[in-house]
Design a protein around this motif. Structure first.
Motif, PDB file in Angstrom:
ATOM      1  N   GLY A  67       0.823  -1.202   0.000  1.00 17.82           N
ATOM      2  CA  GLY A  67       0.000   0.000   0.000  1.00 17.82           C
ATOM      3  C   GLY A  67       0.857   1.252   0.000  1.00 17.82           C
ATOM      4  O   GLY A  67       0.531   2.249  -0.670  1.00 17.82           O
ATOM      5  N   ALA A 104       1.130   4.161  -2.862  1.00 16.62           N
ATOM      6  CA  ALA A 104       1.032   5.588  -2.532  1.00 16.62           C
ATOM      7  C   ALA A 104       2.196   6.368  -3.134  1.00 16.62           C
ATOM      8  O   ALA A 104       2.019   7.491  -3.613  1.00 16.62           O
ATOM      9  CB  ALA A 104       0.986   5.768  -1.014  1.00 16.62           C
ATOM     10  N   ILE A 127      -2.702   9.701  -1.459  1.00 16.65           N
ATOM     11  CA  ILE A 127      -3.981   9.053  -1.151  1.00 16.65           C
ATOM     12  C   ILE A 127      -5.079   9.922  -1.742  1.00 16.65           C
ATOM     13  O   ILE A 127      -5.313  11.047  -1.271  1.00 16.65           O
ATOM     14  CB  ILE A 127      -4.175   8.895   0.370  1.00 16.65           C
ATOM     15  CG1 ILE A 127      -3.019   8.107   0.987  1.00 16.65           C
ATOM     16  CG2 ILE A 127      -5.512   8.220   0.669  1.00 16.65           C
ATOM     17  CD1 ILE A 127      -2.855   6.684   0.491  1.00 16.65           C
ATOM     18  N   ASN A 157      -8.262  10.238  -1.569  1.00 14.89           N
ATOM     19  CA  ASN A 157      -9.333  10.775  -0.733  1.00 14.89           C
ATOM     20  C   ASN A 157      -8.835  11.600   0.450  1.00 14.89           C
ATOM     21  O   ASN A 157      -9.652  12.065   1.251  1.00 14.89           O
ATOM     22  CB  ASN A 157     -10.203   9.633  -0.206  1.00 14.89           C
ATOM     23  CG  ASN A 157     -11.141   9.076  -1.261  1.00 14.89           C
ATOM     24  OD1 ASN A 157     -11.656   9.819  -2.088  1.00 14.89           O
ATOM     25  ND2 ASN A 157     -11.351   7.769  -1.237  1.00 14.89           N
ATOM     26  N   GLU A 183     -12.484   3.149  13.191  1.00 10.75           N
ATOM     27  CA  GLU A 183     -12.832   3.504  11.820  1.00 10.75           C
ATOM     28  C   GLU A 183     -13.953   4.533  11.841  1.00 10.75           C
ATOM     29  O   GLU A 183     -14.900   4.417  12.623  1.00 10.75           O
ATOM     30  CB  GLU A 183     -13.270   2.270  11.041  1.00 10.75           C
ATOM     31  CG  GLU A 183     -13.606   2.553   9.588  1.00 10.75           C
ATOM     32  CD  GLU A 183     -13.856   1.299   8.765  1.00 10.75           C
ATOM     33  OE1 GLU A 183     -14.378   1.419   7.641  1.00 10.75           O
ATOM     34  OE2 GLU A 183     -13.534   0.192   9.257  1.00 10.75           O
ATOM     35  N   PHE A 209     -11.975   6.690   7.168  1.00 12.96           N
ATOM     36  CA  PHE A 209     -10.654   7.041   7.689  1.00 12.96           C
ATOM     37  C   PHE A 209     -10.544   6.460   9.088  1.00 12.96           C
ATOM     38  O   PHE A 209     -11.514   5.892   9.622  1.00 12.96           O
ATOM     39  CB  PHE A 209     -10.416   8.555   7.662  1.00 12.96           C
ATOM     40  CG  PHE A 209     -11.233   9.347   8.666  1.00 12.96           C
ATOM     41  CD1 PHE A 209     -10.684   9.758   9.864  1.00 12.96           C
ATOM     42  CD2 PHE A 209     -12.555   9.695   8.391  1.00 12.96           C
ATOM     43  CE1 PHE A 209     -11.424  10.508  10.785  1.00 12.96           C
ATOM     44  CE2 PHE A 209     -13.300  10.426   9.292  1.00 12.96           C
ATOM     45  CZ  PHE A 209     -12.735  10.839  10.498  1.00 12.96           C
ATOM     46  N   THR A 257      -5.599   8.151   6.654  1.00 11.91           N
ATOM     47  CA  THR A 257      -6.571   8.233   5.567  1.00 11.91           C
ATOM     48  C   THR A 257      -6.693   6.919   4.822  1.00 11.91           C
ATOM     49  O   THR A 257      -7.630   6.732   4.030  1.00 11.91           O
ATOM     50  CB  THR A 257      -6.187   9.341   4.572  1.00 11.91           C
ATOM     51  OG1 THR A 257      -4.902   9.037   4.011  1.00 11.91           O
ATOM     52  CG2 THR A 257      -6.133  10.698   5.257  1.00 11.91           C
ATOM     53  N   ASP A 258      -5.758   6.007   5.063  1.00 14.07           N
ATOM     54  CA  ASP A 258      -5.746   4.701   4.409  1.00 14.07           C
ATOM     55  C   ASP A 258      -4.965   3.760   5.315  1.00 14.07           C
ATOM     56  O   ASP A 258      -3.930   4.157   5.868  1.00 14.07           O
ATOM     57  CB  ASP A 258      -5.072   4.805   3.038  1.00 14.07           C
ATOM     58  CG  ASP A 258      -5.295   3.584   2.166  1.00 14.07           C
ATOM     59  OD1 ASP A 258      -4.764   2.505   2.527  1.00 14.07           O
ATOM     60  OD2 ASP A 258      -5.959   3.698   1.124  1.00 14.07           O
ATOM     61  N   LEU A 318      -3.394   1.226   4.245  1.00 12.81           N
ATOM     62  CA  LEU A 318      -2.406   0.552   3.411  1.00 12.81           C
ATOM     63  C   LEU A 318      -2.706  -0.949   3.444  1.00 12.81           C
ATOM     64  O   LEU A 318      -3.835  -1.344   3.239  1.00 12.81           O
ATOM     65  CB  LEU A 318      -0.992   0.905   3.863  1.00 12.81           C
ATOM     66  CG  LEU A 318      -0.691   2.417   3.949  1.00 12.81           C
ATOM     67  CD1 LEU A 318       0.739   2.659   4.407  1.00 12.81           C
ATOM     68  CD2 LEU A 318      -0.977   3.119   2.638  1.00 12.81           C
ATOM     69  N   ILE A 353      -1.004  10.145   3.858  1.00 14.11           N
ATOM     70  CA  ILE A 353      -1.485   8.950   4.565  1.00 14.11           C
ATOM     71  C   ILE A 353      -1.911   9.301   5.983  1.00 14.11           C
ATOM     72  O   ILE A 353      -2.951   8.825   6.470  1.00 14.11           O
ATOM     73  CB  ILE A 353      -0.390   7.863   4.593  1.00 14.11           C
ATOM     74  CG1 ILE A 353      -0.008   7.437   3.176  1.00 14.11           C
ATOM     75  CG2 ILE A 353      -0.848   6.657   5.407  1.00 14.11           C
ATOM     76  CD1 ILE A 353       1.261   6.597   3.115  1.00 14.11           C
TER      77      ILE A 353
END
Length: 287
Positions: free
Chosen positions: A45, A49, A60, A62, A188, A196, A245-246, A248, A270
């Motif tokens: 991941g 990125a 990322i 989003n 989450e 996120f 934000t992720d 990964l 990230i």
């Protein structure tokens, strides 16, 4: 597609390769065995990125949407009294406090107690010399991960921690390696249809009794207590608070707490500034 040559910094090579994130499997297959082996030991991941950043946009896609969402929220305080309205001491680690013991030195507790403030603050983005060890080595680059991705808040062991945002429990984990997070919570959240995550590290042993995987969490809800040395990874009592934000390809209830200097733009995408949630004043980050 040009295979990657075996060279010291494979992240830099990926960034300028011109490849897209979806090209990663083919790129690995086309590259020399030594390159594929090195990259195989890195979170894919993160590699995607880096490739995305190489396309000229955010690492990322989003991330900007999540940052905008957080800017429009009113988070609940992480602690009572609210750190943002309390006296604090900025705890920089590169000689700004010459007499300050390391956060991993039990002498830190007594040193901090003499300062007479309820909270100490470890800053986001600080380049910390303590991380320039083999534990933070990287197969894809000789560079250590040294840039801090969270904000630390130091307070006594047992201090209650409250949820700043509505969410759901993604992980309740004990990360047992020395100087890891110890008891760890990952929540989450939903930013208008985009997921996120927030991470709370170095917690107390009460965590599994308070929350389990899948539990809904409301703003202001008690979610944890600060852990003592024996349960928080071997650190002075504090919380490491971080936004992702992720996730990964991290699926085991852990996540990177420090990133590479040379990839700081990628890591900021990230893991954006946790002060989007904590809302601490500028004085909390100044010596």
């Amino acid at each position: 597609m040009t295979p990657l040559a075996d060279q010291p910094d494979l992240y830099a090579a990926l960034r300028i390769s011109g490849c897209h994130p979806e090209d990663l499997p083919a790129l690995l297959a086309a590259s020399p065995e030594a390159v594929a082996e090195r990259l195989g030991r890195v979170d894919h991941g993160l590699l995607r990125a880096v490739l995305q950043a190489g396309q000229g946009g955010g690492a990322i896609p989003n991330a900007a949407r999540i940052v905008d969402y957080l800017a429009g929220t009113t988070p609940a305080p992480l602690f009572h009294p609210d750190v943002a309205k309390s006296r604090t001491l900025t705890l920089l680690t590169n000689g700004e406090h010459p007499d300050m013991p390391a956060f991993s030195d039990p002498a830190f507790d007594a040193w901090f107690a003499t300062k007479g403030v309820p909270y100490g603050i470890g800053t986001y983005g600080e380049d910390r010399s303590v991380y320039r060890t083999a534990q933070f080595a990287d197969a894809a680059s000789p560079e250590r991960r040294t840039r801090h991705l969270g904000i630390d808040v130091f307070a006594p062991a047992g201090t209650p921690v409250f949820a700043p945002l509505a969410g759901r429990v993604r992980h309740v984990t004990y990360n047992a390696d020395p100087l890891d997070y110890g008891n760890t919570l990952i929540l989450e959240h939903d930013a208008g249809g985009v997921a996120f995550y927030t991470l709370y590290g170095h917690l107390g042993g009460s965590l599994p009794g308070l929350l389990q995987h899948g539990d809904a969490v409301a703003p202001g809800q008690l979610i944890a207590h600060l852990g003592d040395w024996h349960e928080n990874g071997g650190w002075a009592p504090h919380i490491h608070f971080q936004i992702m934000t992720d996730m990964l390809e991290q699926t085991d209830g852990n996540f990177f707490g420090v990133g590479h200097n040379s990839l700081w733009d990628v890591w900021q995408s990230i893991c954006p500034d946790p002060n989007l949630v904590l809302r601490l004043p500028a004085a909390a980050f100044a010596v």
